[in-house]
Design an enzyme around this catalytic site. Structure first.
Site, PDB file in Angstrom:
ATOM      1  N   ALA A 106       0.816  -1.277  -0.108  1.00 33.97           N
ATOM      2  CA  ALA A 106      -0.222  -0.036   0.140  1.00 33.97           C
ATOM      3  C   ALA A 106       0.714   1.345  -0.153  1.00 33.97           C
ATOM      4  O   ALA A 106       0.384   2.344  -0.501  1.00 33.97           O
ATOM      5  CB  ALA A 106      -1.048   0.101   1.336  1.00 33.97           C
ATOM      6  N   PRO A 108       3.185   4.546  -1.074  1.00 33.72           N
ATOM      7  CA  PRO A 108       2.907   5.489   0.143  1.00 33.72           C
ATOM      8  C   PRO A 108       1.355   5.609   0.478  1.00 33.72           C
ATOM      9  O   PRO A 108       1.074   6.610   1.170  1.00 33.72           O
ATOM     10  CB  PRO A 108       3.507   6.534  -0.464  1.00 33.72           C
ATOM     11  CG  PRO A 108       3.458   6.496  -1.912  1.00 33.72           C
ATOM     12  CD  PRO A 108       3.577   5.103  -2.146  1.00 33.72           C
ATOM     13  N   GLY A 109       0.425   5.141  -0.289  1.00 31.37           N
ATOM     14  CA  GLY A 109      -0.907   5.118  -0.199  1.00 31.37           C
ATOM     15  C   GLY A 109      -1.795   5.706  -1.061  1.00 31.37           C
ATOM     16  O   GLY A 109      -2.950   6.175  -0.849  1.00 31.37           O
ATOM     17  N   CYS A 227       3.151  -1.115 -12.638  1.00 34.11           N
ATOM     18  CA  CYS A 227       3.625   0.070 -13.220  1.00 34.11           C
ATOM     19  C   CYS A 227       4.528  -0.300 -14.551  1.00 34.11           C
ATOM     20  O   CYS A 227       5.514   0.590 -14.556  1.00 34.11           O
ATOM     21  CB  CYS A 227       3.976   1.291 -12.567  1.00 34.11           C
ATOM     22  SG  CYS A 227       5.178   1.019 -11.435  1.00 34.11           S
TER      23      CYS A 227
HETATM   24  N1  SAM Z   1       0.071   0.871  -3.784  1.00 35.11           N
HETATM   25  C1  SAM Z   1       1.095   1.905  -3.555  1.00 35.11           C
HETATM   26  C2  SAM Z   1       0.409   3.265  -4.140  1.00 35.11           C
HETATM   27  O1  SAM Z   1      -0.436   3.239  -4.855  1.00 35.11           O
HETATM   28  O2  SAM Z   1       0.665   4.269  -3.517  1.00 35.11           O
HETATM   29  C3  SAM Z   1       2.381   1.600  -4.458  1.00 35.11           C
HETATM   30  C4  SAM Z   1       2.859   0.250  -4.084  1.00 35.11           C
HETATM   31  S1  SAM Z   1       4.356  -0.040  -4.716  1.00 35.11           S
HETATM   32  C5  SAM Z   1       3.864  -0.086  -6.343  1.00 35.11           C
HETATM   33  C6  SAM Z   1       4.923  -1.523  -4.519  1.00 35.11           C
HETATM   34  C7  SAM Z   1       4.917  -1.812  -2.790  1.00 35.11           C
HETATM   35  O3  SAM Z   1       5.074  -3.106  -2.553  1.00 35.11           O
HETATM   36  C8  SAM Z   1       5.880  -1.085  -2.172  1.00 35.11           C
HETATM   37  O4  SAM Z   1       5.640  -0.215  -1.215  1.00 35.11           O
HETATM   38  C9  SAM Z   1       6.981  -2.042  -1.451  1.00 35.11           C
HETATM   39  O5  SAM Z   1       7.399  -1.799  -0.250  1.00 35.11           O
HETATM   40  C10 SAM Z   1       6.085  -3.239  -1.261  1.00 35.11           C
HETATM   41  N2  SAM Z   1       6.537  -4.575  -1.366  1.00 35.11           N
HETATM   42  C11 SAM Z   1       8.073  -4.779  -1.734  1.00 35.11           C
HETATM   43  N3  SAM Z   1       8.150  -6.279  -1.651  1.00 35.11           N
HETATM   44  C12 SAM Z   1       7.086  -6.676  -1.245  1.00 35.11           C
HETATM   45  C13 SAM Z   1       6.677  -8.122  -1.093  1.00 35.11           C
HETATM   46  N4  SAM Z   1       7.568  -8.883  -1.001  1.00 35.11           N
HETATM   47  N5  SAM Z   1       5.551  -8.358  -0.458  1.00 35.11           N
HETATM   48  C14 SAM Z   1       4.607  -7.365  -0.197  1.00 35.11           C
HETATM   49  N6  SAM Z   1       4.932  -6.058  -0.572  1.00 35.11           N
HETATM   50  C15 SAM Z   1       6.257  -5.573  -1.064  1.00 35.11           C
END
Ligand code: SAM
Length: 447
Positions: A106, A108-109, A227
């Site tokens: 989630a 930064p949100g 993305c």
């Molecule tokens: N959904 C967010 C938004 O809209 O602001 C962006 C999320 S970003 C694309 C992906 C997120 O997945 C990051 O915050 C990262 O820390 C987390 N992440 C990394 N490895 C992960 C794992 N093995 N399992 C779950 N989450 C993970």
């Protein structure tokens, strides 16, 4: 500079059209925001172009210094990349606001605040982040958005699959990915790109999906997004969900003028065709057979029983006190959804919960002082505390957590600070100064 192997792979995927994509990746990125419904949109100067797939999304003509806008700090809008607002279409078409939703990745949100607004107070959002550093900005953004319908957790995907079986009506996996769609937004994304990294990301995404799958209710909706453009991380993973886990693809209605390209399956956003960055989304339904519901058995009761006077006082600060259950931990009083109380109490035993609902107040002897998150909360009853209007300069001074002079006529005690008819926070007038308790970790630094 785009990596050579990336160029070759995109040529193979898109054919001659890929040249248009490469040109688009050399252009300036577009800035867009999504408005919070805490704001009266009629008073907000939004004569900008609308994001076609989100009713609250707007493109800005230039990127302002958001840090110097007090309304940004009050959570009145979220600076969100336009393509990713397409999640709203999947929610509108398949997820009832009265749902329990998990946003697994989630921080930064951006998508969590969007889901939170979709659910309103009818549903419950569990907003999770595995990365401890990123948890702080997630918690801040959730609290500033101001719905009390959210629990922020810090767990691994498998914790949900193991401990919350068949619980969620909807799970969003906005997966960590190779970030091809962010290449013009973020030079690092191009520098870090490699075929090996794409393969590593695809494998990690499958592991995440596998680990969380059992947490989704049979018949529930999984929204998978990245993305990035490549098929390994998008179509291949979705087809694996279909073939190995029996998921069914849910088609989304969209306007052909939006420039979306249908994948096999799913929906691609390419920057040469849409006004936004690269994005991919596919919505799927879990096979509804073999339904064993998540058992809501008695959890530890976190009710404070007969609330002490200071809690009863704090409840009068809310527009709908009947909606909220109360917890007290040390001196801090938290309000959270009464409708989902039992479920939240169970989740707080099974998961590492960082934020539950919103902070209502802090006990000080027999009295109680309002917490900052109450000022951000949509259920705060305006007029509870006397209001003082601030100029932009005074508002920024408050947001820097500076000591504030007392404007003439300010009553003694707790006062709500208002900027452009939006509550920015509370201060206490002690006569010769206003005590500023703006959260230290949220304050504006170096500006
Ligand atoms: N959904 C967010 C938004 O809209 O602001 C962006 C999320 S970003 C694309 C992906 C997120 O997945 C990051 O915050 C990262 O820390 C987390 N992440 C990394 N490895 C992960 C794992 N093995 N399992 C779950 N989450 C993970």
């Amino acid at each position: 500079m785009l990596p050579v192997e990336f160029i070759e792979r995109m040529r193979a995927q898109l054919g001659p059209e890929s040249e248009q994509l490469f040109r688009a990746l050399e252009t300036e990125r577009v800035t867009s925001i999504r408005l919070n419904d805490k704001l009266d949109t009629l008073t907000f100067p939004c004569d900008f172009d609308e994001v076609p797939w989100h009713v609250d999304g707007y493109y800005l003509n230039e990127r302002p210094q958001f840090t110097l806008d007090p309304l940004f700090h009050a959570g009145c809008y979220y600076v969100q990349e336009a393509s990713s607002m397409f999640v709203q279409q999947a929610l509108d078409q398949y997820v009832d606001p009265e749902s329990v939703v998990l946003d697994l990745c989630a921080a930064p949100g951006g998508k969590s605040t969007l889901i939170s607004q979709h659910l309103g107070e009818e549903g419950l959002l569990v907003s999770n982040e595995v990365n401890r550093q990123r948890l702080f900005i997630l918690s801040e953004n959730i609290q500033k958005w101001g719905n009390g319908n959210t629990v922020v957790t810090h767990n691994q995907p498998a914790d949900f699959g193991d401990r919350c079986k068949n619980l969620f009506d909807c799970v969003l996996v906005d997966a960590p990915c190779s970030g091809e769609g962010m290449m013009r937004k973020d030079e690092q994304a191009a520098e870090e790109w490699s075929v090996k990294n794409v393969q590593m990301c695809a494998e990690r995404q499958r592991a995440i999906l596998m680990d969380v799958w059992d947490a989704l209710k049979p018949g529930g909706v999984l929204i998978y997004s990245t993305c990035t453009f490549n098929q390994d991380e998008n179509e291949d993973n979705v087809n694996w969900l279909i073939d190995c886990l029996g998921a069914e693809v849910l088609p989304l209605d969209y306007d052909p003028s939006w420039g979306i390209v249908e994948g096999t399956p799913g929906y691609h956003f390419y920057p040469h065709l849409v006004k936004g960055e690269g994005f991919y989304l596919c919505a799927l339904r879990k096979n509804p057979d073999d339904f064993t519901p998540f058992k809501i058995k008695d959890a530890k009761n976190h009710s404070t029983g007969d609330n002490p006077d200071y809690v009863r006082t704090a409840m009068t600060w809310l527009q709908h006190p009947e909606r909220w259950a109360i917890r007290q931990s040390d001196r801090f009083i938290t309000a959270y959804s009464l409708k989902y109380k039992q479920l939240i109490d169970i989740l707080s035993e099974k998961l590492t919960c960082i934020v539950i609902g919103f902070g209502l107040g802090e006990e000080r002897g027999k009295n109680i002082a309002p917490q900052h998150s109450l000022a951000m909360c949509k259920d705060y009853k305006r007029g509870t505390f006397p209001e003082v209007n601030l100029t932009e300069e005074q508002a920024l001074s408050f947001l820097r957590a500076e000591a504030l002079p007392v404007p003439a006529g300010t009553p003694m005690g707790q006062v709500a600070l208002i900027y452009e008819d939006v509550v920015l926070g509370f201060v206490k007038n002690v006569g010769n100064r206003l005590n500023n308790h703006y959260p230290n970790e949220w304050r504006i630094r170096n500006l």
